[in-house]
Write an enzyme that holds these catalytic residues in place. Structure first.
Site, PDB file in Angstrom:
ATOM      1  N   GLU A 139      32.046  63.132  14.632  1.00  0.00           N
ATOM      2  CA  GLU A 139      31.417  64.444  14.774  1.00  0.00           C
ATOM      3  C   GLU A 139      31.979  65.443  13.769  1.00  0.00           C
ATOM      4  OE1 GLU A 139      29.680  64.714  19.268  1.00  0.00           O
ATOM      5  OE2 GLU A 139      31.768  65.321  19.008  1.00  0.00           O
ATOM      6  N   GLU A 222      25.946  49.616  31.819  1.00  0.00           N
ATOM      7  CA  GLU A 222      26.091  49.000  33.149  1.00  0.00           C
ATOM      8  C   GLU A 222      26.537  47.547  33.076  1.00  0.00           C
ATOM      9  OE1 GLU A 222      21.339  47.840  33.629  1.00  0.00           O
ATOM     10  OE2 GLU A 222      22.230  49.440  34.831  1.00  0.00           O
ATOM     11  N   ASP A 252      32.980  58.302  26.360  1.00  0.00           N
ATOM     12  CA  ASP A 252      34.194  59.076  26.113  1.00  0.00           C
ATOM     13  C   ASP A 252      35.265  58.733  27.145  1.00  0.00           C
ATOM     14  OD1 ASP A 252      32.877  60.327  24.018  1.00  0.00           O
ATOM     15  OD2 ASP A 252      32.230  62.023  25.256  1.00  0.00           O
TER      16      ASP A 252
END
Length: 306
Positions: A139, A222, A252
């Protein structure tokens, strides 16, 4: 042992409405929420709450969003290594959520954190070089991330790259990484290979190893995570911590928990299980940083899994 994380903090501003407005149009929304975000910040919070000695390198403005960041880090036990600048704003994200479907559209403005440079990284060289584990994402500017990985590797740190958001990454940057931790879509973007099955994930992970990455860990939502190194390939199933409320921030949570576990000397596969437990608890709660579990909760879930 210190975990040093380089990244961005943004204030998430979330608007829910029946539809997005057309250009020039004003519509009424259904709800609004303001909360802490940014991958690096979320990972630092997850790491600290999981028991890690988390240090977070970034830049903030001098404004209410910066106050929010410092409050969140203080509550979680994160040690900030940040500079504050009055001439630019703290990062923010606009998140539109369509009420009926839950689909979202997002605009991220990293603010002053978008100016993190290689020179800024050099100024934190002692902290990065002294880390036991160093982790970053994409980022902030790529050059800053690469320089930080170089300093961390030279100092003997275990290096983790969470390649999010997905971007083209130079081979020399990948070669600095002990662990690369993309999710399925990020893996597809980076390797150009599909990741819809476990076998496909293994093939994509092998592609990353061919770039001199020491180990690829592909998070599979999942379906847990795939740990793939030159000597072993192990699927770690997801854990059930209760009903899923919101999956935002699960990656995260995994990365923060994984880094904390590595720093305390856990074996890599055990650290992956620890990261999966951290993520499993986080998705049972709304939000990103506020959803990160405490160490006792993670230990309890792991003990329950056997």
């Amino acid at each position: 042992m210190p975990v040093v994380i380089l990244g961005v903090f943004v204030a998430d501003t979330t608007y829910r409405a029946d539809r997005a407005p057309r250009m020039g149009e004003t519509i009424m929304g259904n709800s609004f929420a303001l909360g802490p975000g940014g991958k690096g910040s979320n990972q630092a919070v997850a790491c600290a709450k999981a028991g890690g000695e988390a240090h977070f390198i970034s830049k903030l403005g001098i404004d209410p969003f910066a106050d929010m960041a410092l409050k969140v880090w203080g509550a979680a036990g994160v040690t900030p290594a940040v500079t504050q600048h009055e001439d630019m704003a703290t990062g923010a994200a606009y998140i539109f959520v369509e009420e009926a479907t839950g689909d979202n559209a997002i605009i991220i403005c990293p603010g002053v954190a978008g100016t993190i440079s290689a020179a800024d990284i050099e100024a934190r060289g002692d902290l990065i070089g002294g880390a036991d584990v160093f982790m970053t994402q994409l980022e902030q500017p790529m050059q800053a991330a690469q320089r930080a990985l170089e300093i961390a590797r030279a100092g003997g740190a275990t290096t983790i790259l969470n390649p999010a958001p997905a971007a083209e990454i130079a081979d020399e940057m990948l070669a600095l990484c002990d662990y690369v931790t993309p999710n399925e879509s990020e893996t597809e973007s980076i390797t150009g290979l599909p990741v819809s099955t476990l076998d496909e994930a293994r093939e994509a992970a092998e592609h990353l190893l061919a770039k001199d990455v020491s180990c690829a860990i592909i998070t599979l939502g999942e379906n847990g995570a795939l740990y793939h190194s030159a000597t072993e390939s192990v699927h770690v199933p997801a854990m059930d911590a209760g009903a899923v409320v919101e999956t935002t921030g699960a990656g995260d949570a995994f990365n923060g928990g994984f880094a904390a576990a590595l720093a305390e000397g856990r074996a890599p596969l055990e650290a992956v299980r620890f990261g999966c437990a951290t993520a499993a608890i986080s998705v049972t709660r709304p939000g990103t940083a506020p959803s990160m579990p405490a160490r006792a909760e993670i230990d309890a879930l792991l003990a329950k899994q056997g």
